[in-house]
Design an enzyme around this catalytic site. Structure first.
Site, PDB file in Angstrom:
ATOM      1  N   SER A 135       1.289  -1.359  -0.029  1.00 50.38           N
ATOM      2  CA  SER A 135       0.177   0.123   0.209  1.00 50.38           C
ATOM      3  C   SER A 135       1.062   1.184   0.134  1.00 50.38           C
ATOM      4  O   SER A 135       2.450   1.536   0.751  1.00 50.38           O
ATOM      5  CB  SER A 135      -1.127  -0.092   1.554  1.00 50.38           C
ATOM      6  OG  SER A 135      -1.568   1.133   1.193  1.00 50.38           O
ATOM      7  N   THR A 136       0.749   2.452  -0.390  1.00 47.41           N
ATOM      8  CA  THR A 136       1.255   3.206  -0.236  1.00 47.41           C
ATOM      9  C   THR A 136       1.554   3.531   0.994  1.00 47.41           C
ATOM     10  O   THR A 136       2.625   4.318   1.680  1.00 47.41           O
ATOM     11  CB  THR A 136      -0.028   4.888  -0.549  1.00 47.41           C
ATOM     12  OG1 THR A 136       0.198   4.893  -2.408  1.00 47.41           O
ATOM     13  CG2 THR A 136       1.136   5.486  -0.399  1.00 47.41           C
ATOM     14  N   ASN A 137       0.839   3.722   2.574  1.00 43.11           N
ATOM     15  CA  ASN A 137       1.169   3.532   3.792  1.00 43.11           C
ATOM     16  C   ASN A 137       2.008   3.096   4.204  1.00 43.11           C
ATOM     17  O   ASN A 137       2.233   3.195   5.072  1.00 43.11           O
ATOM     18  CB  ASN A 137      -0.739   3.240   4.050  1.00 43.11           C
ATOM     19  CG  ASN A 137      -1.760   4.283   3.269  1.00 43.11           C
ATOM     20  OD1 ASN A 137      -1.387   5.461   2.981  1.00 43.11           O
ATOM     21  ND2 ASN A 137      -2.710   4.112   4.035  1.00 43.11           N
TER      22      ASN A 137
ATOM     23  N   THR B 165      30.817  39.012  27.055  1.00 46.52           N
ATOM     24  CA  THR B 165      29.659  38.098  26.993  1.00 46.52           C
ATOM     25  C   THR B 165      28.689  39.343  27.356  1.00 46.52           C
ATOM     26  O   THR B 165      29.519  40.815  28.135  1.00 46.52           O
ATOM     27  CB  THR B 165      29.668  38.124  29.017  1.00 46.52           C
ATOM     28  OG1 THR B 165      30.266  38.300  29.737  1.00 46.52           O
ATOM     29  CG2 THR B 165      30.820  36.763  29.044  1.00 46.52           C
TER      30      THR B 165
ATOM     31  N   SER C  24      29.286  45.947  -2.629  1.00 46.22           N
ATOM     32  CA  SER C  24      27.902  47.265  -2.942  1.00 46.22           C
ATOM     33  C   SER C  24      28.166  47.574  -4.426  1.00 46.22           C
ATOM     34  O   SER C  24      29.012  48.073  -5.237  1.00 46.22           O
ATOM     35  CB  SER C  24      27.826  48.433  -1.794  1.00 46.22           C
ATOM     36  OG  SER C  24      26.965  49.413  -2.190  1.00 46.22           O
ATOM     37  N   SER C  25      26.873  47.879  -5.010  1.00 44.66           N
ATOM     38  CA  SER C  25      26.174  49.069  -6.259  1.00 44.66           C
ATOM     39  C   SER C  25      26.399  50.632  -5.429  1.00 44.66           C
ATOM     40  O   SER C  25      26.361  50.820  -6.944  1.00 44.66           O
ATOM     41  CB  SER C  25      24.366  48.375  -6.395  1.00 44.66           C
ATOM     42  OG  SER C  25      23.689  49.006  -5.460  1.00 44.66           O
TER      43      SER C  25
ATOM     44  N   LYS D 296      33.566  47.797  -0.793  1.00 41.94           N
ATOM     45  CA  LYS D 296      32.737  47.531   0.766  1.00 41.94           C
ATOM     46  C   LYS D 296      32.248  46.052   0.395  1.00 41.94           C
ATOM     47  O   LYS D 296      32.046  45.297  -1.128  1.00 41.94           O
ATOM     48  CB  LYS D 296      31.233  48.068   0.317  1.00 41.94           C
ATOM     49  CG  LYS D 296      30.843  47.182   1.809  1.00 41.94           C
ATOM     50  CD  LYS D 296      29.302  48.392   1.666  1.00 41.94           C
ATOM     51  CE  LYS D 296      28.408  47.956   3.407  1.00 41.94           C
ATOM     52  NZ  LYS D 296      28.485  46.941   2.940  1.00 41.94           N
TER      53      LYS D 296
END
Length: 489
Positions: free
Chosen positions: A145-147, A192, A323-324, A329
């Site tokens: 069965s699929t199951n 911390t 960056s454009s 960067k």
């Protein structure tokens, strides 16, 4: 039932007729599913381990049915041969149903049945669609069965994918361990809550990452063992209806022989057919792994921030302009993509959780989205880890001089002197250092709390980065009563 026409072949089911492309190895049930589920655009063929696992299940079933006298040798041999072709990578392009589908995976199971049947027909010398000779349901799907087929195939595929990811995670851990060795003498400030804490080495920091990732590789290995129990032989709801009494045990033996995996038949097939808890466990461990990797990548982005106005403690490999609009960067794009994979895996875990909860009575109908989410998470996380190794970790360098200056100028070093000058004096010196900009060691010596030699001895890298036994110097300091106002013994 089938008939040939120029545009393809016409196949029939209880609902009527559908024309299937002449070149297709799939049949009418698959064709209907393609029409019904145009959901993700991702077919089950995108996960070759899954397709191979489906074929392994069909192969084992045919062998078991043959040995039980339910399937003749000729048909069984054709089914086995077709399955072996599929497991070797053939015919995957004919697994065309969408990964997310209604019907608890029935469309995927039928897709497998039809491809195996039609290839088996060719092997036997017949044309595709001549199901009187080899039927997708009557022969290929016999005792199944699929199951029980679908979840068993998912578990096999997951084990293969998990093994790959575990290996990749160990490579990530090793890459961090190499950097830990490289940076073992690089002193820096630990933090911390993003505030200066106490000194450590950059090697200790990267060694932590190595341990974190290795631990998750172990946890994934444990999760994989949970999905080694299968319900194959339970058929529709686990009662084993339409299967031979010896079928469940025998088909498991055949499947173990075919896959080489350690599989076992569930002790209660009714329970195993409806329970998807093992998938939930795997998903949870994947989420844990992804979140820890994301935390590490957050650290890498923070440690490399700047370069002039951030922490600037390490340098990540420059893999593309960032960056454009801002010339020069360079962004931490590799950690960023790992972060995004982690976010997606968290979403997949939510989907798995909701699908698991939505199961009703003797079956969970939502295993397709569970499988899709798990396959997606494993695939993407493995690729992200490989990218992290190749495009980031191996090329990380340390800004050693900058790190040493941060230690000598940090207020945090006063913690190392506190046992010798007293907590109250240490707090006063720290406040004065902040107000004046002077270094802690200079102030301690200037106020004659300790000598320069004593300060130097207490602030060596070896003394700062781990536990130590009571030094002769400490006893001398205590005996001379140099710890003004100290409440330490």
């Amino acid at each position: 039932m089938t008939a040939s026409v120029e545009a393809g072949r016409v196949e029939y089911d209880s609902l009527g007729a559908v024309t299937v492309p002449a070149q297709a190895y799939y049949g009418i049930h698959t064709a209907r599913a393609v029409q019904n589920f145009p959901i993700t655009g991702v077919t089950v063929a995108a996960y070759p381990e899954f397709v191979g696992a489906l074929a392994a299940v069909k192969q084992a079933a045919a062998q078991a049915n043959r040995d039980l006298g339910l399937l003749d040798e000729r048909r069984a041999a054709a089914i086995v041969a077709a399955c072996e072709e599929i497991r070797a990578g053939g015919l995957h392009e004919h697994f065309v149903v969408d990964a997310i589908q209604g019907g608890a995976g029935t469309s995927t199971n039928m897709n497998a049945n039809e491809v195996v049947a039609n290839r088996g027909l060719e092997i036997l010398g017949f044309i595709r669609g001549d199901y009187a000779e080899l039927d997708p349901l009557g022969h290929v799907n016999m005792s199944q069965s699929t199951n029980d087929v679908y979840p068993t195939a998912v578990k096999i595929a997951l084990q293969e994918q998990i093994a790959v990811l575990v290996n990749t995670l160990r490579q990530v851990s090793s890459a961090f361990a190499v950097k830990a060795d490289e940076f073992t003498d690089v002193l820096k400030m630990g933090r911390t809550q993003l505030q200066d804490a106490v000194p450590m080495t950059l090697g200790q920091e990267f060694g932590t990452y190595a341990v974190m990732v290795a631990e998750d590789a172990d946890r994934l290995g444990e999760a994989a063992r949970l999905i080694s129990e299968i319900n194959l032989g339970g058929t529709a709801i686990g009662t084993g209806l339409n299967a031979h009494p010896r079928y469940a045990g025998l088909v498991c033996e055949k499947l173990v022989a075919a896959t080489g995996l350690s599989l076992s038949t569930a002790s209660d097939l009714v329970e195993a057919t409806q329970d998807v808890g093992a998938f939930v466990q795997v998903s949870g461990v994947l989420k844990r792994t992804a979140l820890k990797l994301s935390k590490i990548c957050n650290d890498l982005r923070l440690l490399s921030s700047g370069p002039r106005s951030g922490l600037n403690e390490i340098n990540l490999p420059a893999v593309q302009p960032g960056s454009s609009i801002m010339p020069g960067k360079v962004n931490p794009v590799i950690p960023e993509v790992v972060n995004q994979v982690a976010f997606q895996i968290v979403g997949c875990d939510v989907a798995v959780s909701m699908a698991a909860e939505a199961g009703q009575l003797q079956l969970n109908a939502f295993e397709p989205v569970i499988a899709y989410s798990l396959f997606q998470s494993l695939t993407h996380l493995n690729r992200a880890c490989q990218t992290l190794i190749d495009r980031c970790i191996t090329g990380i360098t340390a800004n050693r001089d900058h790190l040493m200056r941060s230690v000598t100028q940090s207020i945090g070093v006063v913690t190392a002197l506190s046992p010798y000058i007293g907590y109250g004096e240490a707090a006063r010196i720290a406040k004065k250092a902040l107000a004046t900009g002077r270094a802690i060691p200079d102030l301690v010596v200037a106020e004659r709390l300790l000598t320069a030699d004593q300060v130097n001895a207490l602030l060596t890298p070896e003394a700062l980065i781990g536990p130590r036994e009571l030094l002769v110097l400490e006893r001398e300091i205590a005996n001379r009563g140099t710890r003004k106002g100290s409440d330490n013994p």
